[in-house]
Design an enzyme around this catalytic site. Structure first.
Site, PDB file in Angstrom:
ATOM      1  N   PHE A  68       0.815  -1.227   0.000  1.00  0.00           N
ATOM      2  CA  PHE A  68       0.000   0.000   0.000  1.00  0.00           C
ATOM      3  C   PHE A  68       0.841   1.266   0.000  1.00  0.00           C
ATOM      4  O   PHE A  68       0.348   2.337  -0.372  1.00  0.00           O
ATOM      5  CB  PHE A  68      -0.930   0.007   1.233  1.00  0.00           C
ATOM      6  CG  PHE A  68      -0.244   0.367   2.530  1.00  0.00           C
ATOM      7  CD1 PHE A  68      -0.020   1.709   2.857  1.00  0.00           C
ATOM      8  CD2 PHE A  68       0.191  -0.609   3.418  1.00  0.00           C
ATOM      9  CE1 PHE A  68       0.617   2.054   4.040  1.00  0.00           C
ATOM     10  CE2 PHE A  68       0.826  -0.267   4.597  1.00  0.00           C
ATOM     11  CZ  PHE A  68       1.044   1.061   4.909  1.00  0.00           C
ATOM     12  N   SER A  84       5.371  -7.101   3.117  1.00  0.00           N
ATOM     13  CA  SER A  84       5.951  -7.453   4.424  1.00  0.00           C
ATOM     14  C   SER A  84       6.718  -8.775   4.335  1.00  0.00           C
ATOM     15  O   SER A  84       6.463  -9.594   3.442  1.00  0.00           O
ATOM     16  CB  SER A  84       4.836  -7.549   5.455  1.00  0.00           C
ATOM     17  OG  SER A  84       3.902  -8.518   5.034  1.00  0.00           O
ATOM     18  N   CYS A 112       9.557   1.687   3.230  1.00  0.00           N
ATOM     19  CA  CYS A 112      10.470   0.579   3.532  1.00  0.00           C
ATOM     20  C   CYS A 112      11.886   1.105   3.757  1.00  0.00           C
ATOM     21  O   CYS A 112      12.728   0.408   4.293  1.00  0.00           O
ATOM     22  CB  CYS A 112      10.464  -0.419   2.402  1.00  0.00           C
ATOM     23  SG  CYS A 112      11.073   0.292   0.890  1.00  0.00           S
ATOM     24  N   GLU A 132       9.365  -4.385  12.698  1.00  0.00           N
ATOM     25  CA  GLU A 132       9.047  -3.212  11.869  1.00  0.00           C
ATOM     26  C   GLU A 132       7.718  -2.617  12.344  1.00  0.00           C
ATOM     27  O   GLU A 132       6.703  -3.305  12.388  1.00  0.00           O
ATOM     28  CB  GLU A 132       8.922  -3.654  10.404  1.00  0.00           C
ATOM     29  CG  GLU A 132       8.650  -2.499   9.463  1.00  0.00           C
ATOM     30  CD  GLU A 132       8.469  -2.963   8.012  1.00  0.00           C
ATOM     31  OE1 GLU A 132       7.778  -3.962   7.763  1.00  0.00           O
ATOM     32  OE2 GLU A 132       9.035  -2.300   7.121  1.00  0.00           O
TER      33      GLU A 132
HETATM   34  P1  NAD Z   1       1.565  -6.721   2.876  1.00  0.00           P
HETATM   35  O1  NAD Z   1       2.605  -7.777   2.924  1.00  0.00           O
HETATM   36  O2  NAD Z   1       0.449  -6.797   3.869  1.00  0.00           O
HETATM   37  O3  NAD Z   1       0.839  -6.733   1.438  1.00  0.00           O
HETATM   38  C1  NAD Z   1       1.589  -6.692   0.255  1.00  0.00           C
HETATM   39  C2  NAD Z   1       0.782  -7.355  -0.858  1.00  0.00           C
HETATM   40  O4  NAD Z   1       0.558  -8.724  -0.518  1.00  0.00           O
HETATM   41  C3  NAD Z   1      -0.596  -6.724  -1.079  1.00  0.00           C
HETATM   42  O5  NAD Z   1      -0.862  -6.673  -2.447  1.00  0.00           O
HETATM   43  C4  NAD Z   1      -1.537  -7.676  -0.360  1.00  0.00           C
HETATM   44  O6  NAD Z   1      -2.831  -7.714  -0.936  1.00  0.00           O
HETATM   45  C5  NAD Z   1      -0.843  -9.019  -0.509  1.00  0.00           C
HETATM   46  N1  NAD Z   1      -1.105  -9.914   0.626  1.00  0.00           N
HETATM   47  C6  NAD Z   1      -1.357  -9.560   1.915  1.00  0.00           C
HETATM   48  N2  NAD Z   1      -1.549 -10.650   2.664  1.00  0.00           N
HETATM   49  C7  NAD Z   1      -1.414 -11.725   1.853  1.00  0.00           C
HETATM   50  C8  NAD Z   1      -1.485 -13.146   2.054  1.00  0.00           C
HETATM   51  N3  NAD Z   1      -1.740 -13.664   3.255  1.00  0.00           N
HETATM   52  N4  NAD Z   1      -1.270 -13.941   0.997  1.00  0.00           N
HETATM   53  C9  NAD Z   1      -1.006 -13.435  -0.215  1.00  0.00           C
HETATM   54  N5  NAD Z   1      -0.930 -12.099  -0.471  1.00  0.00           N
HETATM   55  C10 NAD Z   1      -1.124 -11.258   0.548  1.00  0.00           C
HETATM   56  O7  NAD Z   1       2.303  -5.318   2.929  1.00  0.00           O
HETATM   57  P2  NAD Z   1       1.668  -3.870   3.079  1.00  0.00           P
HETATM   58  O8  NAD Z   1       1.148  -3.705   4.464  1.00  0.00           O
HETATM   59  O9  NAD Z   1       0.768  -3.587   1.946  1.00  0.00           O
HETATM   60  O10 NAD Z   1       2.975  -2.958   2.882  1.00  0.00           O
HETATM   61  C11 NAD Z   1       3.871  -2.665   3.906  1.00  0.00           C
HETATM   62  C12 NAD Z   1       5.055  -3.603   3.903  1.00  0.00           C
HETATM   63  O11 NAD Z   1       5.709  -3.559   2.641  1.00  0.00           O
HETATM   64  C13 NAD Z   1       6.117  -3.198   4.927  1.00  0.00           C
HETATM   65  O12 NAD Z   1       6.569  -4.363   5.556  1.00  0.00           O
HETATM   66  C14 NAD Z   1       7.216  -2.581   4.084  1.00  0.00           C
HETATM   67  O13 NAD Z   1       8.505  -2.642   4.634  1.00  0.00           O
HETATM   68  C15 NAD Z   1       7.126  -3.404   2.851  1.00  0.00           C
HETATM   69  N6  NAD Z   1       7.754  -2.735   1.725  1.00  0.00           N
HETATM   70  C16 NAD Z   1       8.981  -3.172   1.343  1.00  0.00           C
HETATM   71  C17 NAD Z   1       9.639  -2.550   0.310  1.00  0.00           C
HETATM   72  C18 NAD Z   1      10.999  -3.022  -0.117  1.00  0.00           C
HETATM   73  O14 NAD Z   1      11.472  -2.535  -1.123  1.00  0.00           O
HETATM   74  N7  NAD Z   1      11.632  -3.941   0.568  1.00  0.00           N
HETATM   75  C19 NAD Z   1       9.053  -1.471  -0.354  1.00  0.00           C
HETATM   76  C20 NAD Z   1       7.789  -1.046   0.056  1.00  0.00           C
HETATM   77  C21 NAD Z   1       7.151  -1.688   1.112  1.00  0.00           C
END
Ligand code: NAD
Length: 498
Positions: free
Chosen positions: A149, A226, A281, A383
């Site tokens: 997001f 995540s 991130c 985090e």
């Molecule tokens: P998230 O892991 O909850 O969701 C990411 C994606 O995965 C979304 O599209 C979501 O719909 C999908 N998803 C969620 N739960 C799932 C499941 N159980 N099974 C399959 N798909 C699933 O992450 P978020 O809350 O949207 O974003 C924040 C996280 O993203 C933070 O941990 C941040 O550090 C990370 N992030 C990392 C980077 C990087 O470059 N390393 C960049 C941006 C964000």
């Protein structure tokens, strides 16, 4: 109520599922729309469309693909105000920050415009007598991107511009929390001349992600989100024999050495810790104060955190907007409660922040500052992803480096110092993927590659830059000899130059 659909085969697509999810305006706390969540059947239908589109798109010369991306770049520039406002309305970050993130995505499009040059292969004449050899990079097929997001435009743009420039077709599954910007980008790609079916957006939850993972016609998965989900994606994509890059969570440290320009370090830390309400991130969530500067650092930070201007992202002069959802606000607040319980000193308590008049239901939290945070505390280990900065005190440089190297994450890190020796030793010994020297957020430019180490990235290749080109193509090496004038002989030994 506004319904947000999918974008498939060049047009809006409702899908067969009745499942929806609410989308909020974080500034007001109101539900602004409902987004359709795709079923497995919907996803399989989209994969079939992208598979068909690949047959012709992969044969389009790279220069023609680049021309469409040039046009797309122009359209993003033309529509940047609208795109930025869409980001603000669903994510909550402030306007200038949202615009900056769009620009960082646009830079990947600019890099992808150079695809004819980037795809040039290698050629060796006479690897054997009258035998030539060359390598080419060919597209993989249907690639999928699953994104978080916090950057609804930039993170998808880390992926799809290069993927389609390389000749692949693409299915984006953006975050269900802020899906509108990716959909608008899909419309702009169509306007730029991209053939239908080459770029598709499917909204959804775990069901749609699992459908992408298990579909044999999806060749590669790029994931950002995540760490627990990144690991799940990595393991399952590998199980279903796909290429995968899965970028996960982070806990980024900023080391402040006793010789640092403290005002520069504080200014850098403020933007890096509280910009985008810490929902980055690459946010700096830990300041490691080395030696005797800790008290002065905390005192300067306290003043600045108390002065943060917090409000709706579209208001002028605001430093920090609300968090993305009420649920996320609750999670971040629970970490502040936990830090107090664990014995860290809460120097600035953002929970006391009074919400702006007229925005009492928005998901606001004030900036928080913890001092005397210890390595064994959960607020240090995990985090938080909110406007919370923890100060950890280290006796010396080595203690700071060892602390960071023991952490499970290794996304980004910075050091503030005036000493070249310390800076060089730091960048050489630190076990982190992206390092800043007197730079608070060392996000690599589009022509370099972005990615962390340790549990911040599962897979082999980082995103964009040449790593991105390698990820979205497979290498083929061709060795050839023309028969004229060569005597036909069978050779039963391994061919060598001898
Ligand atoms: P998230 O892991 O909850 O969701 C990411 C994606 O995965 C979304 O599209 C979501 O719909 C999908 N998803 C969620 N739960 C799932 C499941 N159980 N099974 C399959 N798909 C699933 O992450 P978020 O809350 O949207 O974003 C924040 C996280 O993203 C933070 O941990 C941040 O550090 C990370 N992030 C990392 C980077 C990087 O470059 N390393 C960049 C941006 C964000």
């Amino acid at each position: 109520m506004k319904i947000i659909e999918h974008f498939v085969n060049g047009k809006s697509f409702s899908g067969s599922s009745k499942k929806t999810s609410e989308v909020f305006n974080p500034a007001t706390g109101e539900v602004s729309a409902k987004v359709n969540l795709a079923s497995k059947k919907d996803v399989d239908d989209v994969v079939a469309i992208a598979t068909k589109a690949f047959v012709t798109w992969s044969q389009v010369p790279p220069l023609q693909r680049a021309r469409i991306l040039f046009k797309f770049k122009e359209l993003i520039e033309k529509n940047s105000d609208e795109l930025t406002k869409i980001i603000v309305s669903e994510h909550g970050k402030v306007y200038d920050d949202a615009r900056g993130s769009l620009t960082r995505g646009l830079e990947v499009v600019e890099f992808a415009c150079g695809i004819p040059h980037l795809l040039k292969g290698e050629f060796t004449e006479n690897v054997g007598t009258n035998v030539d050899s060359w390598s080419i990079r060919q597209p993989l097929g249907v690639c999928a991107g699953i994104t978080p997001f916090n950057f609804p435009a930039m993170v998808p743009m880390w992926m799809f511009p290069l993927a389609i420039a390389c000749g692949n077709t693409f299915i984006l599954k953006p975050s269900e929390k802020d899906p509108s910007c990716p959909l608008r980008l899909a419309e702009l790609l169509k306007e730029a001349g991209l053939p239908d079916g080459v770029f598709n957006v499917v909204n959804g939850d775990k069901e749609s992600v699992d459908a992408l993972l298990s579909n044999p016609n999806v060749s590669a998965i790029s994931f950002v989100g995540s760490t627990p989900i990144a690991k799940y994606i990595y393991e399952n994509a590998a199980k279903f024999e796909k290429r995968v890059q899965a970028l996960g969570g982070a806990k980024n440290h900023c080391v402040v050495m006793p010789d640092a320009d403290l005002d520069q370090a504080v200014a850098g830390l403020m933007g890096a810790a509280y910009g985008s309400a810490g929902e980055r991130c690459m946010a700096q969530s830990v300041a490691v104060a080395v030696g005797n500067i800790a008290d002065e650092l905390v005192s300067k930070l306290t003043k600045e955190v108390n002065n943060l201007r917090i409000g709706p992202g579209l208001d002028k002069g605001v430093d920090m907007g609300p968090l993305v959802t009420a649920q996320h606000l609750e999670k971040v607040t629970s970490y502040i409660d936990l830090g107090v319980k664990e014995g860290a000193k809460l120097v600035v308590d953002g929970r006391k922040f009074k919400k702006p008049q007229g925005y009492e239901k928005g998901f606001y939290l004030g900036g928080c500052l913890f001092d005397h945070v210890k390595e064994n505390m959960r607020i240090y280990k995990e985090e938080i992803f909110g406007p919370v900065l923890s100060v950890v005190r280290a006796k010396n440089f080595n203690e700071a480096v060892d602390l960071i190297n023991r952490h499970e994450f290794g996304n980004g890190v910075s050091i503030f110092t005036r000493d070249g020796d310390s800076a060089r030793t730091f960048s050489s010994h630190i076990k982190v993927g992206m390092v800043g020297i007197n730079i608070p957020i060392p996000v690599p430019m589009a022509f370099h590659s972005f990615g962390g180490w340790k549990r911040s990235l599962f897979g082999d290749q980082h995103v964009h830059g040449m790593e991105g080109v390698r990820f979205y193509t497979k290498l083929k090496t061709i060795t050839s000899r023309w028969p004229s004038g060569i005597k036909a002989t069978s050779n039963f030994t391994m061919p060598t130059m001898n």
